[in-house]
Motif scaffolding. Sequence first.
Motif, PDB file in Angstrom:
ATOM      1  N   LEU A 274       0.822  -1.203   0.000  1.00 40.94           N
ATOM      2  CA  LEU A 274       0.000   0.000   0.000  1.00 40.94           C
ATOM      3  C   LEU A 274       0.859   1.258   0.000  1.00 40.94           C
ATOM      4  N   HIS A 275       1.809   1.332   0.908  1.00 36.95           N
ATOM      5  CA  HIS A 275       2.644   2.534   0.999  1.00 36.95           C
ATOM      6  C   HIS A 275       3.569   2.683  -0.216  1.00 36.95           C
ATOM      7  N   ASN A 311      -0.404  10.346   1.610  1.00 41.04           N
ATOM      8  CA  ASN A 311       0.653   9.502   2.183  1.00 41.04           C
ATOM      9  C   ASN A 311       0.746   9.677   3.692  1.00 41.04           C
ATOM     10  N   ASP A 312       0.732  10.940   4.151  1.00 37.30           N
ATOM     11  CA  ASP A 312       0.790  11.189   5.592  1.00 37.30           C
ATOM     12  C   ASP A 312      -0.449  10.643   6.301  1.00 37.30           C
ATOM     13  N   LEU A 313      -1.598  10.740   5.634  1.00 34.49           N
ATOM     14  CA  LEU A 313      -2.828  10.217   6.235  1.00 34.49           C
ATOM     15  C   LEU A 313      -2.755   8.703   6.398  1.00 34.49           C
ATOM     16  N   MET A 314      -2.226   8.013   5.386  1.00 28.79           N
ATOM     17  CA  MET A 314      -2.094   6.558   5.472  1.00 28.79           C
ATOM     18  C   MET A 314      -1.065   6.155   6.527  1.00 28.79           C
ATOM     19  N   VAL A 315      -0.026   6.963   6.690  1.00 28.20           N
ATOM     20  CA  VAL A 315       0.975   6.662   7.714  1.00 28.20           C
ATOM     21  C   VAL A 315       0.348   6.722   9.107  1.00 28.20           C
ATOM     22  N   GLY A 320      -0.274   3.627  11.638  1.00 33.58           N
ATOM     23  CA  GLY A 320      -0.418   3.643  13.088  1.00 33.58           C
ATOM     24  C   GLY A 320      -1.102   2.401  13.626  1.00 33.58           C
ATOM     25  N   LEU A 321      -2.094   1.899  12.876  1.00 41.21           N
ATOM     26  CA  LEU A 321      -2.781   0.678  13.303  1.00 41.21           C
ATOM     27  C   LEU A 321      -1.834  -0.524  13.263  1.00 41.21           C
ATOM     28  N   ILE A 322      -1.059  -0.645  12.180  1.00 39.98           N
ATOM     29  CA  ILE A 322      -0.115  -1.760  12.055  1.00 39.98           C
ATOM     30  C   ILE A 322       0.975  -1.676  13.115  1.00 39.98           C
ATOM     31  N   PHE A 323       1.346  -0.466  13.485  1.00 38.07           N
ATOM     32  CA  PHE A 323       2.406  -0.296  14.476  1.00 38.07           C
ATOM     33  C   PHE A 323       1.890  -0.497  15.895  1.00 38.07           C
ATOM     34  N   VAL A 374      10.936   8.379  15.640  1.00 40.08           N
ATOM     35  CA  VAL A 374      11.159   8.759  14.243  1.00 40.08           C
ATOM     36  C   VAL A 374       9.863   8.844  13.454  1.00 40.08           C
ATOM     37  N   TYR A 375       9.032   7.803  13.504  1.00 39.58           N
ATOM     38  CA  TYR A 375       7.936   7.672  12.545  1.00 39.58           C
ATOM     39  C   TYR A 375       6.570   8.079  13.082  1.00 39.58           C
ATOM     40  N   MET A 376       6.448   8.361  14.368  1.00 38.00           N
ATOM     41  CA  MET A 376       5.163   8.818  14.876  1.00 38.00           C
ATOM     42  C   MET A 376       5.066  10.339  14.842  1.00 38.00           C
TER      43      MET A 376
END
Length: 425
Positions: A274-275, A311-315, A320-323, A374-376
């Motif tokens: 997806l990403h 892209n930012d919305l999917m992140v 966020g759900l996957i993480f 980093v990613y949140m």
Amino acid sequence: MEVSASTLPVASAATATSTATLADQTSWNLLDKSRKGPGSQKKKIKQVKYQLKATDASDEEIPQLEPIGTSLVKENVKATGKKSAKKSLVPSTPHAKRKALSAAETSETAEPETPDMDGDNQTTVTEFLLLGLSGKSQQEEVLCGLFLGMYLVTIIGNLLIIFAISCDPHLHTPMYFFLANLSTVDICFSSVTIPKMLVNHIVGSKSISYRECMSQIYFFITFINMDGFLLSVMAYDRYVAICCPLHYTLIMRPRLCVLLVAASGLITNLHALLHTLLMAQLTFCSNNAVHHFFCDPYPILKLACSDTFINDLMVFTVGGLIFLTPFMCIIVSYAYIFSNVLKLPTARGIRKALSTCGSHLTVVSLFYGAILGVYMRPSSSYSVQDTVATVIFTVVTPLVNPFIYSLRNRDMKGALRKLILRSWK
């Protein structure tokens, strides 16, 4: 002065010829202007066709008086003060007029030219430049040597764990089955990023093609999420072993263990796909310099010219759900573990229970601590300092996993000792 009757027809004919010739001149000027102005092209071309048909009729009536009309046009040009009459452009014969008419029809059907709107900042990016962790060549040489040593230790250490678990029948349990899968993922995770950096340093190049970069992003997202899911599965295994010891073999059956690993792999691959597809839809400008040693998704998003809102919305939603799903599973599992351990009557039992979780907790702290920093956050806030945290979970965590799980585990120590002695014999 009396004018004879014989001269009147000649004068009227000359006047008609001059009128026809002036019509020719006007129609040709209209045709010339219609080719220059794209705004009212069709209207002017219709006027040209009408004037050309009118002049054709006048030529059929009085073809023999054309020289007189031409001389009158010259006198008219001199009288009005026009120095250039463009006499050579006037179609004086029916054949030339038909040729001009066909040219007008051709210009009517032709599409107007559109200006090229693509500038230098909209050029298609075919490669990216990986600038590394520092811009100085001497530091890059030291870092490459350090990364090479760490990569070799990572590969050897995780391979030893895999071989030790597979060769020792006593380690064929759910806990070590998940540990062997974690070591396999760590080998793949390190191989996604470090070898490309080492090859570029040896060759003397910093470039990576667009397809290689997209592939690196896909496998990077896959294996980093696979690490998280396996750590959560291992936390669940520890919860069942400590809180439900009598039902451990009934719950953690081999079929369930394989199903948990397969489901983790499927979810992480779909998430990475997806990403990667969303990343491939972005437009990149001429600036293709990445301040990193691999194609990290956040630095690549900062280079995009197009809008990265999706892209930012999917992140923040899917990512966020996957993480957070495996992270919350780990927290809940250890909350139940600590609540049950504190109920044990002796301190010896508490130490024994916590010793089986100490190695796992150390790896979870390193891994998730670096990722949260980093990613949140939005991709626009990514800075060069965040590369240090990225190095921790891409290079350091796969490196220390074999040491953490082997040095603090008697069964792993015995299995590794048997494996080394068997290889020497």
